[in-house]
Design an enzyme around this catalytic site. Structure first.
Site, PDB file in Angstrom:
ATOM      1  N   LYS A  66       0.845  -1.202   0.000  1.00 23.92           N
ATOM      2  CA  LYS A  66       0.000   0.000   0.000  1.00 23.92           C
ATOM      3  C   LYS A  66       0.878   1.249   0.000  1.00 23.92           C
ATOM      4  O   LYS A  66       2.081   1.157   0.268  1.00 23.92           O
ATOM      5  CB  LYS A  66      -0.918  -0.022   1.225  1.00 23.92           C
ATOM      6  CG  LYS A  66      -0.176   0.030   2.553  1.00 23.92           C
ATOM      7  CD  LYS A  66      -1.072  -0.355   3.723  1.00 23.92           C
ATOM      8  CE  LYS A  66      -0.331  -0.264   5.040  1.00 23.92           C
ATOM      9  NZ  LYS A  66      -1.086  -0.882   6.148  1.00 23.92           N
ATOM     10  N   ARG A 158     -10.974  -0.485  14.379  1.00 28.08           N
ATOM     11  CA  ARG A 158     -10.835   0.247  13.118  1.00 28.08           C
ATOM     12  C   ARG A 158     -11.897  -0.255  12.133  1.00 28.08           C
ATOM     13  O   ARG A 158     -12.853   0.441  11.866  1.00 28.08           O
ATOM     14  CB  ARG A 158      -9.415   0.102  12.567  1.00 28.08           C
ATOM     15  CG  ARG A 158      -9.147   0.959  11.356  1.00 28.08           C
ATOM     16  CD  ARG A 158      -7.671   1.071  11.007  1.00 28.08           C
ATOM     17  NE  ARG A 158      -7.078  -0.176  10.505  1.00 28.08           N
ATOM     18  CZ  ARG A 158      -5.837  -0.267  10.038  1.00 28.08           C
ATOM     19  NH1 ARG A 158      -5.055   0.801  10.011  1.00 28.08           N
ATOM     20  NH2 ARG A 158      -5.357  -1.418   9.608  1.00 28.08           N
ATOM     21  N   HIS A 188      -6.369  -7.427  12.335  1.00 24.51           N
ATOM     22  CA  HIS A 188      -5.129  -6.646  12.410  1.00 24.51           C
ATOM     23  C   HIS A 188      -4.735  -6.454  13.867  1.00 24.51           C
ATOM     24  O   HIS A 188      -5.568  -6.119  14.710  1.00 24.51           O
ATOM     25  CB  HIS A 188      -5.342  -5.288  11.725  1.00 24.51           C
ATOM     26  CG  HIS A 188      -4.064  -4.551  11.430  1.00 24.51           C
ATOM     27  ND1 HIS A 188      -2.938  -5.182  10.948  1.00 24.51           N
ATOM     28  CD2 HIS A 188      -3.732  -3.247  11.536  1.00 24.51           C
ATOM     29  CE1 HIS A 188      -1.977  -4.279  10.780  1.00 24.51           C
ATOM     30  NE2 HIS A 188      -2.430  -3.100  11.137  1.00 24.51           N
ATOM     31  N   ARG A 242       1.062 -11.053   6.701  1.00 23.36           N
ATOM     32  CA  ARG A 242       1.045  -9.797   5.937  1.00 23.36           C
ATOM     33  C   ARG A 242       2.300  -8.996   6.296  1.00 23.36           C
ATOM     34  O   ARG A 242       2.394  -8.432   7.374  1.00 23.36           O
ATOM     35  CB  ARG A 242      -0.212  -8.974   6.252  1.00 23.36           C
ATOM     36  CG  ARG A 242      -1.521  -9.647   5.850  1.00 23.36           C
ATOM     37  CD  ARG A 242      -2.699  -8.685   5.938  1.00 23.36           C
ATOM     38  NE  ARG A 242      -2.802  -8.035   7.230  1.00 23.36           N
ATOM     39  CZ  ARG A 242      -3.444  -8.525   8.291  1.00 23.36           C
ATOM     40  NH1 ARG A 242      -4.043  -9.707   8.224  1.00 23.36           N
ATOM     41  NH2 ARG A 242      -3.475  -7.868   9.418  1.00 23.36           N
ATOM     42  N   TYR A 286      14.571  31.345   7.076  1.00 18.06           N
ATOM     43  CA  TYR A 286      13.300  31.961   7.464  1.00 18.06           C
ATOM     44  C   TYR A 286      13.200  32.114   8.977  1.00 18.06           C
ATOM     45  O   TYR A 286      13.608  31.228   9.726  1.00 18.06           O
ATOM     46  CB  TYR A 286      12.131  31.086   7.004  1.00 18.06           C
ATOM     47  CG  TYR A 286      11.857  31.143   5.526  1.00 18.06           C
ATOM     48  CD1 TYR A 286      11.511  32.337   4.900  1.00 18.06           C
ATOM     49  CD2 TYR A 286      11.918  29.980   4.761  1.00 18.06           C
ATOM     50  CE1 TYR A 286      11.243  32.365   3.526  1.00 18.06           C
ATOM     51  CE2 TYR A 286      11.648  30.000   3.395  1.00 18.06           C
ATOM     52  CZ  TYR A 286      11.313  31.193   2.794  1.00 18.06           C
ATOM     53  OH  TYR A 286      11.046  31.226   1.448  1.00 18.06           O
ATOM     54  N   CYS A 333      13.417  24.877   4.422  1.00 19.71           N
ATOM     55  CA  CYS A 333      12.540  25.623   3.512  1.00 19.71           C
ATOM     56  C   CYS A 333      11.747  24.638   2.647  1.00 19.71           C
ATOM     57  O   CYS A 333      11.930  23.430   2.753  1.00 19.71           O
ATOM     58  CB  CYS A 333      13.355  26.527   2.587  1.00 19.71           C
ATOM     59  SG  CYS A 333      14.598  27.544   3.390  1.00 19.71           S
ATOM     60  N   ASP A 335      12.002  24.058  -0.583  1.00 22.76           N
ATOM     61  CA  ASP A 335      12.809  23.366  -1.598  1.00 22.76           C
ATOM     62  C   ASP A 335      14.301  23.339  -1.298  1.00 22.76           C
ATOM     63  O   ASP A 335      15.082  22.840  -2.103  1.00 22.76           O
ATOM     64  CB  ASP A 335      12.623  24.051  -2.955  1.00 22.76           C
ATOM     65  CG  ASP A 335      11.175  24.329  -3.262  1.00 22.76           C
ATOM     66  OD1 ASP A 335      10.400  23.356  -3.269  1.00 22.76           O
ATOM     67  OD2 ASP A 335      10.813  25.511  -3.449  1.00 22.76           O
TER      68      ASP A 335
HETATM   69  C1  PLP Z   1      -0.389  -1.729   6.882  1.00 19.76           C
HETATM   70  C2  PLP Z   1      -0.974  -3.013   7.258  1.00 19.76           C
HETATM   71  C3  PLP Z   1      -0.169  -4.142   7.401  1.00 19.76           C
HETATM   72  C4  PLP Z   1       1.328  -4.104   7.333  1.00 19.76           C
HETATM   73  O1  PLP Z   1       1.832  -3.639   8.566  1.00 19.76           O
HETATM   74  P1  PLP Z   1       3.417  -3.632   8.832  1.00 19.76           P
HETATM   75  O2  PLP Z   1       3.543  -3.188  10.226  1.00 19.76           O
HETATM   76  O3  PLP Z   1       3.988  -2.662   7.854  1.00 19.76           O
HETATM   77  O4  PLP Z   1       3.884  -5.020   8.570  1.00 19.76           O
HETATM   78  C5  PLP Z   1      -0.785  -5.353   7.619  1.00 19.76           C
HETATM   79  N1  PLP Z   1      -2.121  -5.441   7.731  1.00 19.76           N
HETATM   80  C6  PLP Z   1      -2.923  -4.369   7.631  1.00 19.76           C
HETATM   81  C7  PLP Z   1      -4.393  -4.539   7.768  1.00 19.76           C
HETATM   82  C8  PLP Z   1      -2.385  -3.118   7.412  1.00 19.76           C
HETATM   83  O5  PLP Z   1      -3.177  -2.053   7.329  1.00 19.76           O
END
Ligand code: PLP
Length: 393
Positions: A66, A158, A188, A242, A286, A333, A335
């Site tokens: 992602k 979530r 998750h 994951r 700045y 800044c 850039d």
């Molecule tokens: C982003 C995400 C992950 C990956 O998490 P990491 O800590 O980068 O391994 C896994 N599962 C879900 C649902 C996520 O949103």
């Protein structure tokens, strides 16, 4: 071989990957057109990280790519992973999923977040798997032949069905199995990187397993609850892991130790634009936030917060130049920014500067600006050219 790096088209870069490029050589030949500020991404290190994770985590990998593969470029990263037999990918939205298909990813792609139900046809056309994020959401997508996975909420609050009510989860998952091409369930973990919270992570895993066991007769192909931290710190659960941050060689939490050999795959570089001496009493940048105390040799760098360099590092962070630390002077800044190179010999316009890389990781930069490595790498903006190399960085 040089010409194939002139444009940033994925196909061209893919041609270049695999030819054992030496970036220094390429730069000297002037092949990289804009030698102002760029990111070098080591494909070899990505694959090394994958191999180490496969050795240490027995579950099959679902690569989390992602947010443009956490800023590394989702098309190229995913294609390289696919070449190394990764066949499950996770993204956050439909555009990212479509990018992967365009880049030639043929494996499973799971959208972890919300896709407006109006896009049901695109999910089907692109053969994308959608997370069912609530009962209400599932009702709107039901009956359209879409591939889906049921998200379970085991305590993060979530998305997903509330796993504190496993009987209801079971009933709904059985309904989904009729209304969708249901390929899995997942949850998750929200504190898997924090030893003091391991009790809560175990509770999350228990809640997940209770539902998974209740629907085991459905023989769902993808049952997964482990992120990077969970995969490294807990006994394997389910049949997929994951993997996000750790594939890119960073830590879920700064206090964690990664397996030996896992390293960041990204280095962020720029060059010196100008060098000058500044007299005591003068101020820099700045808001005149830094006053020079002694005669100071200052280098101006052509990178700023519009490139994603966090402005909170003003008067606080440092860069690496000729292997030495050069502290940031004044405010970053949009850039450009200024650094102190007083103690560093032979600094000239065009000299290479490391913003992130050897000696300073994104995890450390995250700590120094009050955030996490994840945000640092996701923030590197699109105008920073990505260069892919097959060597160590
Ligand atoms: C982003 C995400 C992950 C990956 O998490 P990491 O800590 O980068 O391994 C896994 N599962 C879900 C649902 C996520 O949103």
């Amino acid at each position: 071989m040089g010409d194939c790096l002139k444009r940033n088209a994925p196909g061209d870069i893919m041609k270049a990957v695999g030819q054992r490029l030496r970036t220094g050589l390429l730069f000297r030949k002037g092949v990289i057109q804009m030698r102002r500020c760029w990111v070098e991404i080591s494909i070899s290190q990505l694959i090394r990280n994958l191999d180490i994770l496969r050795r240490d985590c027995p579950l099959e990998a679902m690569a989390v790519v992602k947010a443009d593969a956490y800023g590394h470029g989702d098309g190229i990263v995913s294609s390289c992973l696919q070449k190394h037999h990764v066949c499950h990918f996770a993204v956050s939205n439909l555009n990212e999923a479509e990018n992967l298909r365009t880049a030639g990813v043929t494996g499973d792609i799971l959208i972890l977040g919300y896709t407006p139900p109006e896009y049901a046809d695109d999910l089907k056309r692109l053969d994308i798997t959608q997370a069912l994020i609530s009962e209400e959401y599932a009702r709107q997508l039901a009956g359209k032949g879409i591939k889906a996975q049921a998200a379970l909420d085991t305590g993060m609050n979530r998305i997903g069905l509330n796993a504190k009510d496993p009987a209801r989860c079971e009933r709904l998952i059985r309904e989904y199995a009729k209304e969708f091409c249901l390929t899995g369930i997942f949850t998750h973990l929200c504190v898997a990187d924090t030893p003091a919270e391991d009790g809560f992570t175990r509770l999350q895993i228990e809640r997940f397993n209770a539902v998974a066991n209740a629907v085991s007769d459905l023989c769902l192909a993808q049952v997964h609850c482990m992120n990077s931290a969970g995969s490294l710190r807990f006994a394997p659960t389910g049949n997929l892991s994951r993997l996000g941050i750790v594939l890119y060689g960073l830590k879920p939490d700064l206090a964690m130790t990664l397996p030996e050999g896992i390293k960041p795959i990204l280095a962020w570089k720029t060059v010196v634009a100008m060098v000058k001496d500044v007299e005591p009493g003068e101020t820099i940048g700045y808001g005149r936030s830094f006053t020079v105390g002694r005669k100071t040799k200052v280098a101006t760098l052509p990178v700023g917060y519009a490139d994603g360099y966090n402005r909170l590092l003003s008067n606080k962070g440092f860069v690496m130049l000729h292997g030495q630390k050069a502290p940031i002077l004044g405010k970053v800044c949009m850039d450009q920014m200024m650094v102190d190179v007083t103690g560093i010999d032979d600094v000239h316009m065009g000299d290479e500067v490391t913003l992130l890389g050897d000696g300073y990781t994104a995890d450390e930069m995250g700590r120094d600006c009050g955030t996490i490595g994840y945000e640092v790498i996701c923030d590197i903006s699109k105008r920073v050219e990505r260069v892919y190399i097959e060597q160590d960085i």
